[in-house]
Motif scaffolding. Structure first.
Motif, mmCIF file in Angstrom:
data_model
loop_
_atom_site.group_PDB
_atom_site.id
_atom_site.type_symbol
_atom_site.label_atom_id
_atom_site.label_comp_id
_atom_site.label_asym_id
_atom_site.label_seq_id
_atom_site.Cartn_x
_atom_site.Cartn_y
_atom_site.Cartn_z
ATOM 1 N N LEU A 32 7.270 1.585 -10.538
ATOM 2 C CA LEU A 32 7.757 0.552 -9.622
ATOM 3 C C LEU A 32 6.619 -0.014 -8.780
ATOM 4 N N GLY A 33 5.680 0.863 -8.363
ATOM 5 C CA GLY A 33 4.531 0.385 -7.608
ATOM 6 C C GLY A 33 3.694 -0.576 -8.443
ATOM 7 N N TYR A 34 3.508 -0.228 -9.711
ATOM 8 C CA TYR A 34 2.743 -1.077 -10.625
ATOM 9 C C TYR A 34 3.400 -2.448 -10.762
ATOM 10 N N MET A 35 4.733 -2.439 -10.911
ATOM 11 C CA MET A 35 5.458 -3.710 -11.044
ATOM 12 C C MET A 35 5.381 -4.520 -9.752
ATOM 13 N N ALA A 36 5.440 -3.811 -8.605
ATOM 14 C CA ALA A 36 5.349 -4.512 -7.319
ATOM 15 C C ALA A 36 3.992 -5.198 -7.182
ATOM 16 N N LEU A 37 2.936 -4.520 -7.646
ATOM 17 C CA LEU A 37 1.596 -5.107 -7.565
ATOM 18 C C LEU A 37 1.529 -6.401 -8.378
ATOM 19 N N TRP A 38 2.084 -6.378 -9.593
ATOM 20 C CA TRP A 38 2.122 -7.591 -10.417
ATOM 21 C C TRP A 38 2.899 -8.695 -9.714
ATOM 22 N N ILE A 60 0.839 -1.205 0.000
ATOM 23 C CA ILE A 60 0.000 0.000 0.000
ATOM 24 C C ILE A 60 0.871 1.250 0.000
ATOM 25 N N SER A 61 1.918 1.254 0.842
ATOM 26 C CA SER A 61 2.786 2.430 0.907
ATOM 27 C C SER A 61 3.409 2.721 -0.448
ATOM 28 N N LEU A 62 3.893 1.666 -1.111
ATOM 29 C CA LEU A 62 4.527 1.859 -2.421
ATOM 30 C C LEU A 62 3.525 2.427 -3.426
ATOM 31 N N LEU A 63 2.295 1.908 -3.370
ATOM 32 C CA LEU A 63 1.308 2.326 -4.358
ATOM 33 C C LEU A 63 0.792 3.727 -4.092
ATOM 34 N N VAL A 64 0.595 4.051 -2.818
ATOM 35 C CA VAL A 64 -0.163 5.252 -2.488
ATOM 36 C C VAL A 64 0.706 6.505 -2.370
ATOM 37 N N LEU A 65 1.940 6.356 -1.859
ATOM 38 C CA LEU A 65 2.741 7.554 -1.577
ATOM 39 C C LEU A 65 2.923 8.484 -2.783
ATOM 40 N N PRO A 66 3.191 7.954 -4.007
ATOM 41 C CA PRO A 66 3.309 8.891 -5.137
ATOM 42 C C PRO A 66 2.050 9.733 -5.345
ATOM 43 N N PHE A 67 0.894 9.135 -5.040
ATOM 44 C CA PHE A 67 -0.357 9.857 -5.251
ATOM 45 C C PHE A 67 -0.612 10.902 -4.158
ATOM 46 N N TYR A 68 0.149 10.806 -3.070
ATOM 47 C CA TYR A 68 0.014 11.786 -1.996
ATOM 48 C C TYR A 68 0.787 13.076 -2.279
ATOM 49 N N VAL A 69 1.605 13.070 -3.339
ATOM 50 C CA VAL A 69 2.465 14.235 -3.606
ATOM 51 C C VAL A 69 1.694 15.558 -3.692
ATOM 52 N N PRO A 70 0.602 15.618 -4.498
ATOM 53 C CA PRO A 70 -0.115 16.900 -4.567
ATOM 54 C C PRO A 70 -0.661 17.361 -3.217
ATOM 55 N N VAL A 71 -1.190 16.420 -2.429
ATOM 56 C CA VAL A 71 -1.739 16.784 -1.114
ATOM 57 C C VAL A 71 -0.639 17.406 -0.258
ATOM 58 N N LEU A 72 0.529 16.776 -0.298
ATOM 59 C CA LEU A 72 1.651 17.257 0.506
ATOM 60 C C LEU A 72 2.060 18.658 0.063
ATOM 61 N N ILE A 73 2.190 18.836 -1.254
ATOM 62 C CA ILE A 73 2.660 20.119 -1.783
ATOM 63 C C ILE A 73 1.698 21.255 -1.409
ATOM 64 N N THR A 119 9.293 13.363 -13.122
ATOM 65 C CA THR A 119 9.805 12.119 -13.711
ATOM 66 C C THR A 119 10.116 11.101 -12.619
ATOM 67 N N LEU A 120 10.648 11.597 -11.499
ATOM 68 C CA LEU A 120 10.932 10.698 -10.372
ATOM 69 C C LEU A 120 9.644 10.067 -9.846
ATOM 70 N N VAL A 121 8.591 10.882 -9.724
ATOM 71 C CA VAL A 121 7.311 10.344 -9.248
ATOM 72 C C VAL A 121 6.787 9.296 -10.231
ATOM 73 N N LEU A 122 6.971 9.586 -11.537
ATOM 74 C CA LEU A 122 6.541 8.613 -12.545
ATOM 75 C C LEU A 122 7.279 7.288 -12.364
ATOM 76 N N LEU A 123 8.579 7.374 -12.077
ATOM 77 C CA LEU A 123 9.354 6.154 -11.834
ATOM 78 C C LEU A 123 8.774 5.380 -10.656
ATOM 79 N N PHE A 124 8.388 6.103 -9.589
ATOM 80 C CA PHE A 124 7.797 5.439 -8.419
ATOM 81 C C PHE A 124 6.495 4.737 -8.787
ATOM 82 N N ILE A 125 5.700 5.391 -9.645
ATOM 83 C CA ILE A 125 4.425 4.775 -10.023
ATOM 84 C C ILE A 125 4.668 3.508 -10.840
#
Lengths: 58, 224, 243, 212
Positions: free
Chosen positions: C140-146, B162-175, C132-138
């Motif tokens: 990686l998250g997608y790959m982790a889910l798979w 969950i942390s891996l998936l969700v944290l990138p999406f929290y960026v706008p809220v944080l900013i 771009t860094l955030v895109l990389l995280f997304i």
């Protein structure tokens, strides 16, 4: 000879330019190779499993 | 609508009876924030400058901490099947879950924030903007988090995922949240506080759609 | 048969098709990258402002383009997978992710190597780098889910939901990062609009980008072939376990 | 237990089930009319649970059709079906009565129905206790009391008698009998003879996945 040194020097930017190209080549080759080896491995597994099934049937 | 409130009531009741509900999250919030001065030193001026950012980062982490049980617990005891089968639309069920997560995590943290702000030498006139921004932004954390929780239902070590998936999406809220919180502290030209607050509200509203719709889609898949 | 017509026909056709097409794709990729690099190193002049450092763009720009292209493929495939249940679509989405992630990584590395001589630092928290860094995280998250869901059919649908939610959120993330950046940009540092490229470099750059794109498609096909076979292996193993 | 909506039956045609690429059963066809009780039998893995989950809409239908005869256009499976899986969906920290009142509110049933539903499985005197202190059999009864609470024409029961004592099995049998009498239908996977007249048996082992 001089022109080659100059070419590799790239107006002082040489280290950055060449390392960026080398990293790109290494990473892209690595990706292609890893994908290709995975394909080979899956092919081998399929033929092994099919051979086993064939042996059982006969 | 009755079903909606029944679910919220049940979730809040469960959270308060098991491990004090919001208490755990507040404790985590407190402990993360008190670690910060050990990391960067007790310089009060520096702490003032980074206080809004640290408070928001700690808020994100505390919200994440409680997300993994959101649907997982229901999946383990069979409740999730019955929730999916109920006549209430699944989107509303996800929304009720997110609302209860906010009531037991987001809201207690917003209330605790000023006290923790004092520890980081946040001036008193910065408290109100901070609380306001957190009040507006924290629902987005629960709503987006619900999607992540729904996606990782039935996954071993789902909490980490969950942390891996969700944290990138929290960026706008944080900013937008940090920017709205520090507007009162740092003199910035223009009415930046109001603008970032509006943007923060927009993100929360967008999450109000993305959260239930995405969460319900993920749950339908996860149950099958 | 568990696979039968529904799941098997299309993958089989794809296996045949890709086997024929792949050599041409590799040839086009090699030609594009080779010719483009020759043009850019030996024909195009150095940039009048940035000097030879502009040549890093030949890695950076195509990589950045493919980081977007990869996510685009993922999203379109995910939508097709969710709506039409096309059996190839989720294979494509899964296979595109690591390639996209690799090019996102390369875009960041090349950007850093360009930034060191230009800005004096490898890493800047500017808007493009950060998003771009955030895109990389997304990615990686997608790959982790798979990776974390065992049953490929279930993983496919869950991952598709994530890819689509990500597509909805990416513009919001972009915007917020842009906004954050203008907010914190100290006035003394010059505008980081990214390098403007002289037109004599534009053509070679385009040719390299085309070559990179064909390389992407080639790797994607290889990975899709491997993925189809991997699922076949799983099915065969399950059949033998059941027998 | 009266049925709220007239349902003339459930028709299943050529239903297939694939779980994780393994074929569980295929070409399964049957019909269930009001007042019918269908008992699913078969060895482990023959797909009893999978079939029930497919009928409830909790599992993907790979191939074939499930039709609710006589159901209105806007009626979905959720309006017709009541599903009791092998998990009880009981929350230990909540009281016994709270557990059931939640489901009453969530499924739109009046709160006055909660007490009689608990009584159907003689749990009325335990209502004030936290569900966590109940024995396995009592938890099972609490889960099953949803059958007495929520009114749906088609019951799908997955091993409902597990960990029940004889008295409770009899109570369940009574509940099921009165449901059938009022025109309801039941599909249940169970090894226990509940003494219900006119039970039909569907043997899933003949449709087994061994024939892959």
């Amino acid at each position: 000879m001089d022109s080659w040194t100059e070419f590799f020097n790239m107006g002082g930017y040489g280290p950055y330019i060449w390392s960026s190209f080398l990293i790109a080549i290494a990473v892209m080759t690595g990706l292609a190779l890893q994908s290709w080896m995975d394909l080979k491995k899956q092919k081998r597994l399929v033929s092994e499993l099919e051979a086993r099934a064939e042996r059982k049937r006969s | 609508m009755n079903a909606f409130f029944a679910l919220v009531q049940r979730e809040v009741r469960l959270a308060t009876r098991v491990g004090g509900g919001g208490g755990m999250a507040v404790f985590f919030f407190l402990i993360v924030l008190s670690i910060v001065p050990f990391g960067i030193g007790p310089d009060l001026n520096l702490l003032t400058r980074i206080a809004p950012g640290m408070l928001w980062v700690a808020l994100l982490l505390s919200a994440l901490l409680t997300l993994d049980r959101l649907f997982q617990a229901d999946q383990e005891d069979g409740t999730l099947d019955l929730l999916v089968l109920a006549p209430q639309p699944l989107e509303l069920t996800v929304l009720a879950k997110a609302v209860s997560h906010w009531l037991t995590t987001g809201l207690p943290l917003v209330i605790a924030a000023p006290i923790l702000g004092l520890m980081l030498n946040l001036p008193l006139d910065g408290m109100l903007p901070l609380m306001g921004a957190m009040l507006i932004g924290s629902p987005a954390l629960s709503l987006l988090g619900a999607v992540g929780a729904a996606l990782s239902v039935g996954v071993r070590r789902g909490g980490l995922l969950i942390s891996l998936l969700v944290l990138p999406f929290y960026v706008p809220v944080l900013i937008f949240g940090v920017s709205a919180s520090r507007a009162a502290l740092v003199a910035v030209p223009g009415d930046l506080g109001g603008q970032s607050l509006a943007l923060l509200g927009a993100v929360s509203l967008a999450s109000l759609v993305v959260g239930p719709v995405g969460g319900a889609a993920a749950l339908r898949v996860a149950v099958k | 048969m568990a696979w039968s017509i529904h799941t098997y026909a299309n993958p089989t056709r794809f296996m045949n098709f890709s086997a024929i097409v792949l050599p041409y794709v590799w040839a086009l990729a090699g030609a594009g990258i080779g010719i483009g690099l020759y043009l850019s190193f030996f024909v195009a002049p150095p940039d009048y402002q940035q000097g030879d450092s502009v040549r890093i763009m030949f890695v950076h720009v195509p990589s950045a383009w493919l980081s977007q292209f990869g996510y685009g493929i993922m999203v379109v495939s995910s939508i097709v997978a969710l709506i039409f249940r096309h059996p190839l679509a989720d294979v494509a989405a899964k296979s595109a992710a690591p390639i996209g992630a690799v090019f996102t990584f390369l875009a960041l590395v090349a950007g850093g190597l360009w930034g060191k001589p230009m800005w004096g630092t490898y890493w800047v928290w500017d808007a493009r780098t950060t998003s771009t860094l955030v895109l990389l995280f997304i990615y990686l998250g997608y790959m982790a889910l798979w990776a974390m869901i065992e049953d490929p059919n279930r993983a496919a649908r869950v991952a598709a939901v994530l890819a689509i939610v990500g597509a909805v959120n990416l513009p919001i993330i972009r915007f917020s990062v842009d906004w954050w950046n203008t907010l914190h940009q100290p006035a003394s540092v010059f505008r980081l609009d990214g390098p403007t490229i002289h037109s004599s470099l534009l053509w070679p750059l385009f040719v390299v980008a085309l070559g990179f794109t064909f390389f992407f498609i080639g790797v994607l096909m290889v990975r899709m072939r491997a993925e189809i076979l991997r699922r076949k292996v799983r099915t065969l193993q399950m059949q033998q376990a059941a027998a | 237990m009266t049925t709220s909506e007239p349902l003339t039956g459930l028709t299943v045609t050529k239903l297939c089930c694939v779980r994780g690429e393994r074929q569980v059963f295929r070409d399964l066809s049957f019909h269930v009319a009001p007042g019918d009780m269908l008992s699913l039998v078969g060895p482990n893995g023959s797909g009893k649970s999978s079939l029930l989950r497919q009928l409830a809409g909790l599992l993907e239908v790979t191939d074939g059709e499930i039709n609710l005869d006589g159901a209105g256009e806007d009626q979905t499976v959720a309006d017709v079906v009541l599903y009791a899986g092998h998990l009880d969906a009981v929350k230990a920290p909540l009281r016994v009565s709270e557990n059931l009142s939640f489901w009453a509110a969530f499924y739109g049933v009046s709160a006055t129905q909660v007490e009689p539903a608990l009584e159907a499985f003689s749990l009325g005197h335990l209502g004030h206790l936290p569900a966590g202190v109940l024995s396995a059999g009592q938890k099972r009864r609490l889960g099953l009391s949803r059958l007495a609470l929520i009114d749906r024409p088609l019951w799908l029961l997955d091993e409902p008698t597990v960990s029940l004592d004889t008295a409770s099995i009899a109570a369940l049998g009574d509940l099921m009998r009165s449901h059938l009498k009022t025109g309801g239908s039941i599909i249940a996977a169970t090894h226990v003879d509940l003494g219900l007249e006119g039970t039909r048996v569907l043997d899933l082992s003949s449709n087994g996945g061994a024939s892959l």
